[in-house]
Design a protein around this motif. Structure first.
Motif, PDB file in Angstrom:
ATOM      1  N   ILE A 216       0.878  -1.177   0.000  1.00  0.00           N
ATOM      2  CA  ILE A 216       0.000   0.000   0.000  1.00  0.00           C
ATOM      3  C   ILE A 216       0.905   1.214   0.000  1.00  0.00           C
ATOM      4  CG2 ILE A 216      -1.769   1.277   1.261  1.00  0.00           C
ATOM      5  CD1 ILE A 216      -2.631  -1.440   2.490  1.00  0.00           C
ATOM      6  N   PHE A 217       0.807   1.991  -1.058  1.00  0.00           N
ATOM      7  CA  PHE A 217       1.683   3.152  -1.211  1.00  0.00           C
ATOM      8  C   PHE A 217       0.816   4.396  -1.060  1.00  0.00           C
ATOM      9  CE2 PHE A 217       5.073   5.184  -4.244  1.00  0.00           C
ATOM     10  CZ  PHE A 217       5.332   6.153  -3.284  1.00  0.00           C
ATOM     11  N   SER A 218       0.838   4.991   0.139  1.00  0.00           N
ATOM     12  CA  SER A 218       0.015   6.168   0.411  1.00  0.00           C
ATOM     13  C   SER A 218       0.739   7.419  -0.084  1.00  0.00           C
ATOM     14  CB  SER A 218      -0.250   6.271   1.911  1.00  0.00           C
ATOM     15  OG  SER A 218      -0.777   7.548   2.200  1.00  0.00           O
ATOM     16  N   ILE A 219       0.091   8.119  -0.993  1.00  0.00           N
ATOM     17  CA  ILE A 219       0.707   9.292  -1.612  1.00  0.00           C
ATOM     18  C   ILE A 219      -0.061  10.526  -1.153  1.00  0.00           C
ATOM     19  CG2 ILE A 219       1.318  10.348  -3.832  1.00  0.00           C
ATOM     20  CD1 ILE A 219       1.352   7.542  -5.040  1.00  0.00           C
ATOM     21  N   GLY A 220       0.395  11.137  -0.065  1.00  0.00           N
ATOM     22  CA  GLY A 220      -0.271  12.342   0.436  1.00  0.00           C
ATOM     23  C   GLY A 220      -1.623  12.071   1.054  1.00  0.00           C
ATOM     24  N   SER A 221      -1.753  10.922   1.708  1.00  0.00           N
ATOM     25  CA  SER A 221      -2.972  10.632   2.470  1.00  0.00           C
ATOM     26  C   SER A 221      -2.539  10.309   3.886  1.00  0.00           C
ATOM     27  CB  SER A 221      -3.715   9.455   1.845  1.00  0.00           C
ATOM     28  OG  SER A 221      -4.453   8.772   2.831  1.00  0.00           O
ATOM     29  N   ARG A 222      -3.435  10.492   4.864  1.00  0.00           N
ATOM     30  CA  ARG A 222      -2.994  10.400   6.253  1.00  0.00           C
ATOM     31  C   ARG A 222      -3.684   9.288   7.046  1.00  0.00           C
ATOM     32  NH1 ARG A 222      -6.954  13.103   9.275  1.00  0.00           N
ATOM     33  NH2 ARG A 222      -8.246  14.537   8.092  1.00  0.00           N
ATOM     34  N   PHE A 223      -4.147   8.242   6.347  1.00  0.00           N
ATOM     35  CA  PHE A 223      -4.762   7.090   7.013  1.00  0.00           C
ATOM     36  C   PHE A 223      -5.845   7.513   8.007  1.00  0.00           C
ATOM     37  CE2 PHE A 223      -0.384   5.653   5.938  1.00  0.00           C
ATOM     38  CZ  PHE A 223      -0.715   4.663   5.036  1.00  0.00           C
ATOM     39  N   ASP A 224      -6.759   8.332   7.535  1.00  0.00           N
ATOM     40  CA  ASP A 224      -7.902   8.760   8.340  1.00  0.00           C
ATOM     41  C   ASP A 224      -8.745   7.542   8.732  1.00  0.00           C
ATOM     42  OD1 ASP A 224      -9.830  11.062   9.057  1.00  0.00           O
ATOM     43  OD2 ASP A 224     -11.072   9.702   7.865  1.00  0.00           O
ATOM     44  N   ASP A 225      -9.484   7.648   9.825  1.00  0.00           N
ATOM     45  CA  ASP A 225     -10.272   6.494  10.277  1.00  0.00           C
ATOM     46  C   ASP A 225     -11.361   6.102   9.282  1.00  0.00           C
ATOM     47  OD1 ASP A 225     -11.078   9.090  11.944  1.00  0.00           O
ATOM     48  OD2 ASP A 225     -12.920   7.989  11.517  1.00  0.00           O
ATOM     49  N   ARG A 226     -11.773   7.023   8.424  1.00  0.00           N
ATOM     50  CA  ARG A 226     -12.734   6.695   7.371  1.00  0.00           C
ATOM     51  C   ARG A 226     -12.115   5.780   6.307  1.00  0.00           C
ATOM     52  NH1 ARG A 226     -15.865   7.869  10.540  1.00  0.00           N
ATOM     53  NH2 ARG A 226     -17.767   9.095  10.323  1.00  0.00           N
ATOM     54  N   ILE A 227     -10.784   5.762   6.263  1.00  0.00           N
ATOM     55  CA  ILE A 227     -10.071   4.960   5.277  1.00  0.00           C
ATOM     56  C   ILE A 227      -9.697   3.604   5.870  1.00  0.00           C
ATOM     57  CG2 ILE A 227      -7.890   4.810   3.957  1.00  0.00           C
ATOM     58  CD1 ILE A 227      -9.929   6.955   3.015  1.00  0.00           C
ATOM     59  N   THR A 228      -9.180   3.623   7.091  1.00  0.00           N
ATOM     60  CA  THR A 228      -8.576   2.399   7.632  1.00  0.00           C
ATOM     61  C   THR A 228      -9.581   1.431   8.223  1.00  0.00           C
ATOM     62  OG1 THR A 228      -8.266   3.435   9.777  1.00  0.00           O
ATOM     63  CG2 THR A 228      -6.429   3.576   8.242  1.00  0.00           C
ATOM     64  N   GLY A 229     -10.751   1.945   8.673  1.00  0.00           N
ATOM     65  CA  GLY A 229     -11.573   1.073   9.501  1.00  0.00           C
ATOM     66  C   GLY A 229     -10.743   0.695  10.717  1.00  0.00           C
ATOM     67  N   LYS A 230     -10.846  -0.570  11.142  1.00  0.00           N
ATOM     68  CA  LYS A 230     -10.092  -1.030  12.312  1.00  0.00           C
ATOM     69  C   LYS A 230      -8.598  -1.034  11.973  1.00  0.00           C
ATOM     70  CE  LYS A 230     -10.531  -4.672  15.728  1.00  0.00           C
ATOM     71  NZ  LYS A 230     -11.189  -5.953  16.013  1.00  0.00           N
ATOM     72  N   VAL A 231      -7.858  -0.114  12.592  1.00  0.00           N
ATOM     73  CA  VAL A 231      -6.454   0.104  12.199  1.00  0.00           C
ATOM     74  C   VAL A 231      -5.616  -1.171  12.355  1.00  0.00           C
ATOM     75  CG1 VAL A 231      -4.378   1.449  12.634  1.00  0.00           C
ATOM     76  CG2 VAL A 231      -6.592   2.510  12.862  1.00  0.00           C
ATOM     77  N   GLU A 232      -5.887  -1.918  13.436  1.00  0.00           N
ATOM     78  CA  GLU A 232      -5.075  -3.113  13.724  1.00  0.00           C
ATOM     79  C   GLU A 232      -5.134  -4.108  12.566  1.00  0.00           C
ATOM     80  OE1 GLU A 232      -7.541  -1.999  15.773  1.00  0.00           O
ATOM     81  OE2 GLU A 232      -6.189  -0.870  17.092  1.00  0.00           O
TER      82      GLU A 232
ATOM     83  N   VAL B  22     -26.811   4.543   1.919  1.00  0.00           N
ATOM     84  CA  VAL B  22     -25.579   4.529   1.127  1.00  0.00           C
ATOM     85  C   VAL B  22     -24.842   3.213   1.329  1.00  0.00           C
ATOM     86  CG1 VAL B  22     -23.391   5.680   0.645  1.00  0.00           C
ATOM     87  CG2 VAL B  22     -25.327   7.024   1.495  1.00  0.00           C
ATOM     88  N   PHE B  23     -24.616   2.522   0.222  1.00  0.00           N
ATOM     89  CA  PHE B  23     -23.783   1.309   0.223  1.00  0.00           C
ATOM     90  C   PHE B  23     -22.780   1.405  -0.902  1.00  0.00           C
ATOM     91  CE2 PHE B  23     -27.824  -0.150   2.114  1.00  0.00           C
ATOM     92  CZ  PHE B  23     -27.330  -0.528   3.351  1.00  0.00           C
ATOM     93  N   PRO B  24     -21.660   0.737  -0.816  1.00  0.00           N
ATOM     94  CA  PRO B  24     -21.201  -0.110   0.284  1.00  0.00           C
ATOM     95  C   PRO B  24     -20.980   0.689   1.563  1.00  0.00           C
ATOM     96  CG  PRO B  24     -19.855  -0.411  -1.712  1.00  0.00           C
ATOM     97  CD  PRO B  24     -20.720   0.774  -1.921  1.00  0.00           C
ATOM     98  N   MET B  25     -20.894  -0.032   2.671  1.00  0.00           N
ATOM     99  CA  MET B  25     -20.612   0.610   3.944  1.00  0.00           C
ATOM    100  C   MET B  25     -19.802  -0.325   4.846  1.00  0.00           C
ATOM    101  SD  MET B  25     -23.169   2.125   6.828  1.00  0.00           S
ATOM    102  CE  MET B  25     -22.500   2.994   8.235  1.00  0.00           C
ATOM    103  N   ILE B  26     -18.744   0.245   5.416  1.00  0.00           N
ATOM    104  CA  ILE B  26     -17.992  -0.458   6.452  1.00  0.00           C
ATOM    105  C   ILE B  26     -18.347   0.233   7.763  1.00  0.00           C
ATOM    106  CG2 ILE B  26     -15.714  -1.062   7.341  1.00  0.00           C
ATOM    107  CD1 ILE B  26     -14.704  -0.595   4.393  1.00  0.00           C
ATOM    108  N   PRO B  27     -19.021  -0.464   8.692  1.00  0.00           N
ATOM    109  CA  PRO B  27     -19.386   0.199   9.952  1.00  0.00           C
ATOM    110  C   PRO B  27     -18.150   0.780  10.641  1.00  0.00           C
ATOM    111  CG  PRO B  27     -20.466  -1.931   9.771  1.00  0.00           C
ATOM    112  CD  PRO B  27     -19.489  -1.853   8.646  1.00  0.00           C
ATOM    113  N   ALA B  28     -18.313   1.940  11.260  1.00  0.00           N
ATOM    114  CA  ALA B  28     -17.188   2.635  11.892  1.00  0.00           C
ATOM    115  C   ALA B  28     -16.448   1.711  12.846  1.00  0.00           C
ATOM    116  CB  ALA B  28     -17.683   3.872  12.635  1.00  0.00           C
ATOM    117  N   GLY B  29     -15.133   1.664  12.736  1.00  0.00           N
ATOM    118  CA  GLY B  29     -14.317   0.872  13.654  1.00  0.00           C
ATOM    119  C   GLY B  29     -14.236  -0.597  13.299  1.00  0.00           C
ATOM    120  N   ALA B  30     -14.972  -1.008  12.251  1.00  0.00           N
ATOM    121  CA  ALA B  30     -14.939  -2.419  11.881  1.00  0.00           C
ATOM    122  C   ALA B  30     -13.822  -2.660  10.875  1.00  0.00           C
ATOM    123  CB  ALA B  30     -16.277  -2.842  11.289  1.00  0.00           C
ATOM    124  N   SER B  31     -13.477  -3.924  10.713  1.00  0.00           N
ATOM    125  CA  SER B  31     -12.462  -4.274   9.730  1.00  0.00           C
ATOM    126  C   SER B  31     -13.057  -4.109   8.325  1.00  0.00           C
ATOM    127  CB  SER B  31     -12.052  -5.720   9.977  1.00  0.00           C
ATOM    128  OG  SER B  31     -11.604  -6.290   8.787  1.00  0.00           O
TER     129      SER B  31
END
Lengths: 167, 572
Positions: free
Chosen positions: B275-291, B543-552
């Protein structure tokens, strides 16, 4: 809440000597609910800058993040964690102890042992000044607790890198 | 000679001129009168908003559109506090603003004087930097520094608090390019050793994925991103604010990832080995469950902000520098990768899980956006509010160009979509029409700016996507809270067509999917200032698709679940 069993970190900063700098720094800690245990601020030889030493406890990962967020502030020249580095670290404390003339000798012996000095004395009390690292001051304070400590105040840590380089 | 001495206010305007400022957005008041008085004789155009929050979002929209600094001018006290939501919005999305707030006279500071407030104190945590000016002679340097700080490095808002006596007092200091910023460094190139390490990781990847964020757009690195993607044949996904940096119609594009991103982008994140992040900051809307994010992948992260390093997750290599320059360093060091199998897998996902929406039933917001994308062939500027319509815009509008899609991403500020279109329209040099895509909720927060749009005859097409609900909250209550709809019913919405007409703005209405193309064309053809279209949409659409907040990411939901879901553990 900061867990009191977590390790203390000494952070030294070089900052622009401008109004508001201290608040900006404090806010980086308080945003995460972190407490500053002690703080020393003084102008450097060049009056455009100040040096600050901050002692704070907490999760080392989060403190590391706090430090780079401090460095991001426009007025901060640098912020570095000096914990476990080769530095000279000193604090000063004033301790006012209640003691009768009979107890005085014992207090003065203690004082002598810790290379503390007497800065004020009266019929029923004695005020001591001690300098040194945190452990030394803690040790003296705990030994004095068998007498009644009336008041106790302590500066934050002043830190200087050992060797020729500037901190 | 005496008449040649400028006062503080005149000095500020001269500094603005020297910075190339042509337009500022503001609202006057007692303490700001010296500045507005000086503006009376100035060539700088003032856009008078109807609320200071509006003025700040306008400057923000202008800055996002042009890449230049947006300038705001307001009075002290409530004038200043009303800008805070706008300043915070700009801060969260790295938008360059200079916000000039007037202040009570210096001798009244701290005395609870009329309309005095500790503006710099209130805004410390939501500005990149700020000043309280005590001496008019500091103004030339401070103005220079403010513009420099706002637009270099990671951009952001800079606030300058200006006591009235500083504005009225004489400034004898010369205009200067000199700055006193010993603690401020602008990153450029990454360390060569880090570049080499990144190149090595890239060359060893079989399943690379580029994740493009706002930083790439701000840096103007569209060309470099495309060159990299094509050179190593890697698929590209974007954050909400990154959309348009890499063209949506490119075969390697996967659209948006994250909470409401495409299934194939999210599957790609899970399966990628890089995963090559180019000027993005891994916001929680992107990562879901960070672990669980990127567990199978090496991670490379380019960011101009050193404080983004390890903030959310620890990359294998952090490339500290400006995206465009860093990519130029990296490009000669990488060569074509064998990714045919990987791209083929992704193509099958694209076919199996396309974005879609139901065609039956009432008017669908998705259909409005899709039709808009088709009719304009993507040649349009969109400023979008916050909520369901925003996510559908991200999904169904094909953004092929940088700086064409403007969103309040980090802050999620309702009320942003309409005033920002005013700034975008003023800064727009593309010749494309400007659309303000707003929901019925967010529009009502800042719709007083209808007069601002009308009086300047700005060619804005205001598309009100009205479902008579606060749709995104309703969706959560529907999915996770047993349909206990609490305070989301916007019963009492005005007649938006009549409302527009009250401002002298023509209004159109659509109620059926079949009417959408026709009414959009009508709005596009109208060329005498703003026009509003009221779309009366399906009330309960999710709105779908949807990943519930904090979920993988693997817990992605693609349609209304039949069973009750657990309440999400992540933030909002």
């Amino acid at each position: 809440m900061t867990n009191t069993t977590e390790k203390s970190h000494s952070i030294s900063l070089k900052v622009a000597n401008k109004p508001g700098v201290l608040v900006r720094i404090a806010l980086v800690f308080s945003r995460r609910g972190y407490n500053i245990d002690s703080l020393v601020v003084s102008p450097t030889l060049d009056s455009r800058f100040s040096r600050m030493n901050i002692v704070a406890r907490g999760n080392p990962k989060i403190l590391g993040q706090i430090i780079i967020q401090l460095e991001k502030l426009v007025d901060i020249v640098h912020a570095k964690d000096r914990t476990d580095m080769s530095v000279v670290e000193k604090e000063l404390a004033l301790i006012k102890v209640k003691c009768s003339t009979e107890e005085r000798t014992e207090v003065l012996q203690l004082c002598d042992h810790f290379k503390a000095i007497t800065v004020d004395m009266g019929e029923n009390y004695i005020t001591l000044q001690i300098t040194g690292n945190s452990d030394k001051i803690d040790a003296m304070r705990s030994l004095l607790e068998k007498f009644e400590i009336i008041e106790y105040i302590r500066t934050g840590k002043v830190i200087m890198l050992r060797g020729e380089d500037q901190t | 000679m005496k008449e040649n001495i400028l006062n503080g206010a005149e000095t500020i305007l001269e500094c603005l001129k020297r910075e190339g400022v042509e337009t500022l957005f503001g609202y006057p008041g007692g303490s700001a009168i010296p500045l507005f008085d000086a503006l009376y004789d100035s060539n700088i155009k003032v856009v008078l908003s109807r609320h200071e929050q509006g003025a700040t979002h306008m400057a923000d929209g202008y800055a996002r559109q042009t890449g230049k600094v947006g300038v705001v001018l307001v009075t002290s006290g409530p004038g200043a506090t009303n800008t805070i939501t706008g300043i915070y919005t700009a801060m969260m999305d790295s938008v360059p603003l200079v916000v000039l707030t007037a202040q009570t006279i210096t001798s009244n500071l701290g005395k609870d004087a009329f309309q005095e407030c500790d503006t710099s104190g209130m805004t410390f945590t939501t500005v990149k930097h700020s000043y309280l000016v005590k001496d008019p002679n500091d103004l030339p340097r401070i103005m220079k520094e403010a513009f420099h700080i706002a637009q270099t490095g990671r951009p952001g808002p800079v606030l300058i608090d200006l006591p009235k006596d500083v504005l009225a007092g004489p400034c004898t200091a010369p205009f200067t390019d000199e700055m006193d910023l010993p603690g401020y460094k602008v990153p450029t190139y990454a360390k060569e050793s880090d570049i080499d390490e990144a190149a090595k990781i890239i060359q060893n990847s079989k399943k690379p994925l580029l994740l493009v964020g706002h930083g790439a757009m701000i840096s103007g690195a569209s060309r470099q991103v495309k060159e990299l993607a094509e050179k190593i044949n890697a698929p590209v996904t974007s954050t909400l604010l990154g959309l348009g940096t890499f063209p949506a119609n490119h075969p390697l594009s996967l659209g948006m990832l994250g909470m409401h991103g495409t299934v194939f982008a999210n599957k790609a994140i899970v399966e990628a080995d890089l995963i090559f992040s180019i000027g993005s900051r891994f916001d929680d809307r992107i990562t879901g469950k960070v672990e669980e994010f990127g567990q199978n992948a090496k991670i490379i992260h380019i960011d101009i902000d050193a404080a983004e390093k390890n903030k959310i997750l620890k990359p294998d290599v952090f490339l500290h520098g400006d995206v465009k320059l860093v990519l130029e360093q990296l490009l000669p060091k990488v060569s074509s990768l064998k990714t045919e199998a990987w791209n083929k897998t992704i193509d099958t996902w694209k076919k199996r899980f396309p974005l879609s929406y139901p065609r039956q039933g009432g008017l669908r917001m998705q259909h409005v956006i899709r039709t808009l994308s088709e009719i304009t062939q993507g040649k349009a500027i969109l400023t979008v509010d916050v909520g369901q319509h925003q996510m559908w815009t991200a999904q169904f509008f094909d953004a092929n160009y940088p700086r064409q899609l403007h969103n309040s991403g980090g802050a999620g500020t309702m009320g942003f979509g309409f005033p920002s279109s005013i700034g975008a329209a003023i800064g727009n040099t593309t010749g494309w029409p400007v659309f303000s895509i707003v929901g019925d909720g967010g529009f009502q927060m800042t719709m007083s700016e209808l007069s601002t749009a009308a009086i300047h005859k700005l060619p804005i097409k205001i598309l009100v996507l009205d479902n008579k609900y606060l749709g995104m909250v309703r969706q959560w209550q529907d999915m996770f809270y047993d349909k206990r709809y609490s305070s989301v019913d916007l019963e009492g919405n005005p007649n938006f067509v009549k409302l527009a007409e009250a401002y002298g703005i023509p209004g159109l209405r659509a109620r059926r999917n079949a009417d959408v193309a026709k009414v959009l064309q009508k709005a596009i053809d109208y060329n005498d200032g703003p026009i509003l279209v009221h779309f009366e949409c399906e009330k309960e659409d999710n709105v779908f698709p949807m990943i519930p907040a904090g979920a993988s990411i693997t817990s992605i939901i693609t349609e209304t679940p039949k069973v009750k879901l657990e309440k999400p553990t992540g933030s909002t």
